[in-house]
Design an enzyme around this catalytic site. Structure first.
Site, PDB file in Angstrom:
ATOM      1  N   GLU A   1     -11.417  11.234-101.168  1.00 40.61           N
ATOM      2  CA  GLU A   1     -11.030  10.190-101.824  1.00 40.61           C
ATOM      3  C   GLU A   1     -11.185   8.716-101.969  1.00 40.61           C
ATOM      4  O   GLU A   1     -11.518   8.433-100.251  1.00 40.61           O
ATOM      5  CB  GLU A   1      -8.926  10.728-101.150  1.00 40.61           C
ATOM      6  CG  GLU A   1      -9.161  11.882-102.153  1.00 40.61           C
ATOM      7  CD  GLU A   1      -7.363  12.118-101.507  1.00 40.61           C
ATOM      8  OE1 GLU A   1      -6.408  11.076-101.323  1.00 40.61           O
ATOM      9  OE2 GLU A   1      -6.857  13.536-101.317  1.00 40.61           O
TER      10      GLU A   1
ATOM     11  N   GLU B   1      -5.418  16.486 -96.070  1.00 41.37           N
ATOM     12  CA  GLU B   1      -4.940  15.541 -95.270  1.00 41.37           C
ATOM     13  C   GLU B   1      -4.073  16.406 -94.179  1.00 41.37           C
ATOM     14  O   GLU B   1      -3.254  16.179 -93.855  1.00 41.37           O
ATOM     15  CB  GLU B   1      -4.549  14.797 -95.906  1.00 41.37           C
ATOM     16  CG  GLU B   1      -5.081  13.488 -96.821  1.00 41.37           C
ATOM     17  CD  GLU B   1      -4.703  12.320 -97.698  1.00 41.37           C
ATOM     18  OE1 GLU B   1      -3.016  12.729 -97.920  1.00 41.37           O
ATOM     19  OE2 GLU B   1      -4.880  11.283 -97.547  1.00 41.37           O
TER      20      GLU B   1
HETATM   21  C1  BGP Z   1      -3.443  11.103-100.627  1.00 39.87           C
HETATM   22  C2  BGP Z   1      -3.639  12.346-101.126  1.00 39.87           C
HETATM   23  C3  BGP Z   1      -3.895  12.347-102.207  1.00 39.87           C
HETATM   24  C4  BGP Z   1      -3.163  11.388-103.216  1.00 39.87           C
HETATM   25  C5  BGP Z   1      -3.604   9.657-102.855  1.00 39.87           C
HETATM   26  C6  BGP Z   1      -3.068   8.863-103.330  1.00 39.87           C
HETATM   27  O1  BGP Z   1      -2.572  11.375 -99.182  1.00 39.87           O
HETATM   28  O2  BGP Z   1      -4.419  13.531-100.327  1.00 39.87           O
HETATM   29  O3  BGP Z   1      -2.649  14.213-103.247  1.00 39.87           O
HETATM   30  O4  BGP Z   1      -2.037  11.065-103.736  1.00 39.87           O
HETATM   31  O5  BGP Z   1      -2.889   9.565-101.529  1.00 39.87           O
HETATM   32  O6  BGP Z   1      -1.787   8.477-103.123  1.00 39.87           O
HETATM   33  P1  BGP Z   1      -0.916   7.926-103.661  1.00 39.87           P
HETATM   34  O7  BGP Z   1      -0.809   8.768-104.747  1.00 39.87           O
HETATM   35  O8  BGP Z   1       0.586   7.998-103.127  1.00 39.87           O
HETATM   36  O9  BGP Z   1      -0.895   6.550-104.524  1.00 39.87           O
END
Ligand code: BGP
Length: 488
Positions: free
Chosen positions: A387, A192
């Protein structure tokens, strides 16, 4: 081009995605140095504003290092994957994974970031993990930096704002390419990469209070230029060291819609989408897009480049585009910004046609089809969804079962839209659901924001047995993979 128009091709890479700082724990074991992610405390939901747990500053870092604060750091403990990786990988194999996304914690390999020699115990750990994956014919998909900048680089150079970090990153990349060339062919450079403009500390290990004369945007765009160059140099190295390597960039896709058909809203949505796709434009086309010149000029941003930078970017574009997709965003020039957890885009407001998750993220499966079509029509390169998932509160029944039908519903609807996109002609490589096993939330440092097919018995304060158990979604996803996405 290995794609079919009816369903996913036979080589489609089904799996799950994690990040070292959110699963491994062992934050200071076997020679590992501190990473920026190890410093982020848990802040209870009622005390937090937007999704991000905290904006880190220099005094806070010094307080933590001097142990003057007793905030807990859940990411220092993760779910103990460092010691349970064999059992967890066996569960991923039971699910039928073809691929498993993980990150190498940079500070496990170079504890301070600028060390002359790598930490052998760290190199051995990941070699053991890749050997375990190989036993089950699961391909690793490895992220080189998943918000895990060695803290030493922050303290000594102020992170990616300093161009010197390029050489430390390329030394790290060359080290792991050489060590794991027989195990890993799929690589991602920066997780990201666009998040640095929202949080320079998270994305670049930068303490902006140390550069008072510069605004956050100037700092972020200068730092991300260094990451673009480092990413292209790593892509060059990967192709030289690992003949069949495939290197991808990775974007947090913020699919943005206009709230109304007023031309002003159309332009605002177009501008916001450009600010997001700028990062994949540079990686995939190998040059800065012209539309950014206007944004830089209007925001007093001057990106300093060294001789040769443009050639490096042009000569080493990525092989595929990967991205995270959780939600879509809506913007308007006719309303107030709705500061909820999921809306990282300025001027974002709720979409009246969409439901929201427990954390306010707007659930939009058809937005994934829009995103896939846009990406493929813009770049013509293979795409990888690395993701996607639903963070939710899960309830454990008396008999230990967990009926996460809401998660099955979320994933089913998104996979249905992936099928539509493939019918639309999109070349889709694979899909790794975020958090196949419950892990520590990136933005809030909570355990209670659960994503997994596998439940982990641990609460927000680190209490629990860490016992793994299967949710209803475990057998559902197992069947999705077994039928290559036919049976949802
Ligand atoms: C993205 C990241 C991940 C993961 C995901 C879910 O931004 O790349 O690492 O964490 O978000 O977000 P969160 O864990 O805040 O729910």
């Amino acid at each position: 081009m290995s794609k079919t128009i009816n369903g996913f091709n036979e080589h489609f890479l089904w799996g799950g995605a994690t990040a070292a700082n959110q699963v491994e724990g062992a934050f200071d074991e076997d020679g590992k140095g501190l990473s920026t992610a190890d410093m982020v405390p848990f802040i209870p939901k009622e005390k937090r504003g937007l999704g991000f747990a905290i904006d880190v500053n220099s005094q806070y870092i010094q307080d933590v290092l001097a142990e003057k604060t007793n905030d807990i750091y859940p990411k220092r403990f993760g779910i103990n994957f460092y010691h349970t990786y064999k059992e967890d990988i066996a569960l991923f194999a039971e699910l039928g994974f073809k691929v498993f996304r993980l990150s190498i914690n940079w500070s496990r390999i170079f504890p301070n970031g600028d060390d002359e020699q790598p930490n052998e115990a760290g190199l051995q750990f990941y070699e053991n993990v890749f050997k375990e994956l190989k036993k089950y014919n699961i391909e690793p998909l490895v992220t080189l930096s998943h918000y895990e900048t060695p803290l030493g680089l922050t303290l000594k150079y102020n992170g990616w704002y300093n161009r010197k970090v390029i050489q430390y990153f390329t030394r790290y990349a060359e080290t792991v390419f050489n060590r794991y060339k027989d195990y890993v062919k799929y690589w991602l450079t920066f997780n990201e990469i666009n998040v640095i403009t929202h949080s320079p500390y998270t994305g670049g290990g930068i303490l902006i209070d140390q550069i008072p004369e510069k605004n956050s945007d100037q700092i972020a765009y200068q730092a991300v230029h260094h990451q673009f160059v480092a990413s292209a140099l790593a892509t060059k190295l990967a192709h030289e060291i690992i003949p069949d390597a495939k290197v991808g960039c990775m974007l947090a896709r913020m699919q943005t819609y206009p709230v109304t058909n007023h031309p002003d809203d159309i332009i605002k949505a177009q501008e916001q989408n450009d600010l997001n796709l700028f990062f994949t434009d540079v990686h995939a086309k190998g040059q800065y897009p012209d539309y950014m010149n206007r944004y830089f000029a209007e925001n007093d941003i001057i990106v300093e480049k060294a001789d040769g930078d443009d050639e490096i970017l042009k000569n080493h574009p990525v092989d595929f585009i990967s991205f995270s997709y959780y939600m879509s965003i809506s913007v308007t020039t006719h309303g107030e910004n709705d500061e909820t957890a999921g809306n990282l885009v300025k001027g974002a407001v709720k979409n009246q046609y969409l439901e929201s998750s427990d954390w306010g993220w707007q659930i939009d499966p058809k937005g994934l089809r829009v995103t896939l079509r846009d990406f493929y029509n813009r770049y013509g390169k293979p795409l990888f969804i690395v993701e996607n998932g639903l963070g939710a509160y899960d309830h454990v029944e008396e008999d230990g079962s967990i009926h996460d039908h809401y998660r099955i519903d979320y994933l089913k609807k998104h996979i249905e839209q992936m099928k539509e996109a493939v019918k639309d002609g999109v070349d889709l490589m694979g899909y790794t659901a975020w958090g196949p096993i419950d892990l520590v939330s990136f933005s809030t440092s909570e355990m209670s924001k659960r994503y997994g097919f596998i439940y982990v018995d641990q609460d927000d304060y680190g209490n629990g047995t860490l016992k793994r158990s299967k949710k209803d979604s475990f057998s559902w996803y197992q069947n999705v993979i077994a039928t290559n996405g036919e049976d949802l």
